[in-house]
Design a protein around this motif. Sequence first.
Motif, short mmCIF file in Angstrom:
data_model
loop_
_atom_site.label_atom_id
_atom_site.label_comp_id
_atom_site.label_asym_id
_atom_site.label_seq_id
_atom_site.Cartn_x
_atom_site.Cartn_y
_atom_site.Cartn_z
N GLU A 48 -52.84 56.07 -37.17
CA GLU A 48 -53.01 55.89 -35.35
C GLU A 48 -51.85 56.06 -34.89
OE1 GLU A 48 -52.21 51.63 -33.94
OE2 GLU A 48 -53.24 51.53 -35.59
N PRO A 49 -52.21 57.02 -34.09
CA PRO A 49 -51.56 57.76 -33.35
C PRO A 49 -49.96 56.73 -32.53
CG PRO A 49 -53.79 57.97 -32.13
CD PRO A 49 -54.08 57.30 -33.40
N ALA A 51 -47.67 55.27 -29.72
CA ALA A 51 -47.32 55.99 -27.86
C ALA A 51 -45.85 55.39 -28.28
CB ALA A 51 -48.55 55.04 -27.29
N ASN A 52 -45.56 55.04 -28.62
CA ASN A 52 -43.86 54.30 -28.64
C ASN A 52 -43.16 54.37 -30.31
OD1 ASN A 52 -41.24 53.05 -27.79
ND2 ASN A 52 -41.84 53.49 -25.93
N LEU A 54 -41.09 52.57 -30.80
CA LEU A 54 -40.60 51.38 -31.41
C LEU A 54 -41.54 50.00 -31.54
CD1 LEU A 54 -37.93 50.16 -27.79
CD2 LEU A 54 -37.46 51.57 -29.81
N GLN A 56 -42.17 47.39 -31.26
CA GLN A 56 -42.82 46.20 -30.18
C GLN A 56 -43.83 46.28 -29.60
OE1 GLN A 56 -38.92 45.84 -28.39
NE2 GLN A 56 -37.65 46.01 -30.35
N VAL A 57 -44.06 45.09 -29.02
CA VAL A 57 -45.40 45.36 -28.03
C VAL A 57 -44.76 45.18 -26.75
CG1 VAL A 57 -47.22 44.18 -29.67
CG2 VAL A 57 -46.22 42.79 -28.06
N GLN A 58 -45.30 45.07 -24.88
CA GLN A 58 -44.48 44.94 -24.04
C GLN A 58 -44.86 43.62 -23.65
OE1 GLN A 58 -44.06 47.28 -21.42
NE2 GLN A 58 -43.24 45.85 -20.62
N ARG A 59 -43.50 43.33 -23.18
CA ARG A 59 -43.17 41.89 -22.61
C ARG A 59 -43.46 41.98 -21.47
NH1 ARG A 59 -38.88 39.58 -20.04
NH2 ARG A 59 -37.89 41.47 -19.27
N LEU A 60 -44.25 41.13 -21.47
CA LEU A 60 -44.81 40.10 -20.22
C LEU A 60 -43.74 39.46 -19.53
CD1 LEU A 60 -49.04 40.03 -20.71
CD2 LEU A 60 -47.27 42.13 -20.28
N ARG A 61 -44.09 40.26 -17.92
CA ARG A 61 -43.05 39.36 -16.56
C ARG A 61 -44.03 37.97 -15.87
NH1 ARG A 61 -43.04 40.76 -11.35
NH2 ARG A 61 -44.04 42.20 -11.36
N VAL B 50 -41.52 46.56 -15.66
CA VAL B 50 -41.41 45.64 -16.76
C VAL B 50 -42.72 44.85 -16.30
CG1 VAL B 50 -40.92 43.62 -18.35
CG2 VAL B 50 -39.26 44.34 -17.41
N LEU B 51 -43.45 44.71 -17.13
CA LEU B 51 -45.95 44.50 -16.60
C LEU B 51 -45.38 43.60 -16.18
CD1 LEU B 51 -48.30 45.31 -16.61
CD2 LEU B 51 -48.81 45.61 -18.54
N ASN B 52 -46.65 43.47 -14.90
CA ASN B 52 -46.22 41.94 -14.28
C ASN B 52 -47.90 41.35 -15.37
OD1 ASN B 52 -47.56 40.18 -12.80
ND2 ASN B 52 -46.83 40.26 -10.96
N ALA B 53 -47.72 40.21 -15.88
CA ALA B 53 -48.60 39.14 -16.84
C ALA B 53 -49.50 39.15 -15.36
CB ALA B 53 -47.99 37.49 -17.52
N ARG B 73 -55.20 46.56 -26.95
CA ARG B 73 -54.50 47.15 -26.69
C ARG B 73 -54.49 48.57 -26.11
NH1 ARG B 73 -50.23 49.57 -31.00
NH2 ARG B 73 -50.05 51.81 -30.32
N PRO B 274 -48.10 59.30 -22.62
CA PRO B 274 -48.13 58.21 -22.42
C PRO B 274 -46.40 57.98 -21.79
CG PRO B 274 -48.51 58.86 -24.80
CD PRO B 274 -48.49 60.03 -23.70
N LEU B 279 -44.19 49.48 -23.75
CA LEU B 279 -45.15 49.39 -24.66
C LEU B 279 -45.87 49.60 -25.03
CD1 LEU B 279 -41.41 47.33 -25.84
CD2 LEU B 279 -42.39 49.60 -27.11
N PRO B 280 -47.17 49.34 -25.69
CA PRO B 280 -47.69 49.35 -25.67
C PRO B 280 -48.09 47.89 -25.61
CG PRO B 280 -47.36 50.59 -28.08
CD PRO B 280 -46.12 50.15 -27.19
N VAL B 281 -49.39 47.36 -24.81
CA VAL B 281 -49.95 46.23 -23.94
C VAL B 281 -50.57 45.42 -24.79
CG1 VAL B 281 -50.83 44.51 -22.54
CG2 VAL B 281 -49.71 46.95 -21.78
#
Lengths: 93, 479
Positions: A48-49, A51-52, A54, A56-61, B50-53, B73, B274, B279-281
């Motif tokens: 699998e490619p 992308a990062n 780490l 981990q997955v992106q935290r949302l704000r 940081v991405l807005n939910a 993803r 990228p 990070l990947p969502v």
Amino acid sequence: MQADEVRHIAHLARLAIDETAIADYARELSAILDLVAQMNRIDTTGIEPLANPLDQVQRLRPDEVTATDQRSLYQQQAPQTEQGLYLVPKVID
Amino acid sequence: MQWETVIGLEIHAQLATRSKIFSGSATTYGAPPNTQADAIDLGLPGVLPVLNAEAVRMAVCLGLAIQADIAPRCVFARKNYFYPDLPKGYQISQYEQPIVSNGRLEIEWDEGQRKTIGITRAHLEEDAGKSLHEDFHGLTGIDLNRAGTPLLEIVSEPDLRSAREAIAYMKQLHQLVRYLGISDGNMQEGSFRCDANVSVRPSGQTRFGTRTEIKNLNSFRFVEQAIDFEVERQISVLESGGSIIQETRLFDPARGETRSMRGKEEAHDYRYFPDPDLLPVVLDAAFIEAVRERLPELPDIRRQRFISEHGLSPADATQLTAQRAWADYYETVIQSLDARAAKLIANWMLGELAALLNRCDLEISASPISSEQLAGLLRRLQDGTLSGNLAKEVFEALSHSDDDADSIIEQRGLQQVSDTAAIEQALDAILAAHPEQVEQYRAGKTKVKGFFVGQVMKAFKGKANPQTINALLDRKLSP
């Protein structure tokens, strides 16, 4: 990589480069591309490619306004401002 | 030769979040320059987006409404180009793995022509700032308030075959984003703008012709004008033996023509990769289901329901569902009356209420007459308390008052008199006082009936129920 390509990339990034250095850039950038080409030869079937790096997955704000107006602070380091605007050399549209 | 037009649209909808897509700066329109641009929006070193939910939720919301695939993803990428209103030197966008793909939207145009338009993808990205080229003694002024505002770029398949279809698609999408509450769709403020990819090919040919891209069209009319002009231009180039150059063109509304933006082509070398800062969502099924549960009823479905459940005409249903606020208003009124009142409500909303809002230049959300007030008024019209004319008087009074219709009827003594005994008594006196006219009527001069109705109305200061008067007259004057 050829001299023309170096000039093109430098222009896209708006970098002023010394004509006499172009040959060196071409050689160095070619070496980097060779390394990438070497990695490209690795068989990655079924992998699998990434992308990062780490795991981990992106935290949302939450959608909240947390920033306050700090324009005067940020504009202290700008070469030129007027009426709250940053001034830059004229760009032709 | 017969030519076929092929159009695909890229629509940028600004998402109605409070804060920016990657920072905590406000997105309020019209703030003083650079007061809503923080270190992240300015691209200062060492900052982390940081991405807005909420932006993610809104993108998923659109995806579900257009029956698209929601990527479990997705990945953000850097789109590199140099421009002073893009401080980082790249725009954070999505490239290979957009959040939404493979959707569709049904459009309708020219009375009943229907067609499904494919939507290739919709991806999240940040807006750039604004360049002001005038009045800075040869320099350009940069306002970064808009930098980092969340956008959803919605890319259609090349399924559109005329400017009219393109406008129908754009309007349908415009209505949808506003229904979903994910964009205010304000075109003057740039919240909903469009790039059009246009090409022509000989009818019957399956291969596409070379296309041009017309940038930044911010009104439905401009989209139509720009496409019509561009189609004519391409056909005349081809018919005179020339060929179309793939290029970006700008529409000049003053001249009604498109012009080549020479020299911008090389900027298309965007060198996407990228974004290592993001990070990947990953969206799990529970998140997507939660969004689905909160989806409002979509305009087409609502329109069908108004027709089948309330018996509204297709034309009325279309008008009432064009904007969600109108449909919501209508539903509140009908809930406090009943389905038999549907036509009456539609008439009053699309007639008197629309005219009132138009006069005051107000949206229905700021209507001087609330849905409860209108319901109260129509109830009294339905039960015969008010005649049509009296209802208009009450309507006018409601527009300046917070009282309900019943209070106004009471205060002003506007009840219609439907008391048959009282009307009959007055009518008898009038008939007795005008034997000559009674004779005329019986001799076949039926126009005289209007004279009697007028006399009774006069006796009741215009408040007598006209149906009651007519019924009584018919009985008394019949030979």
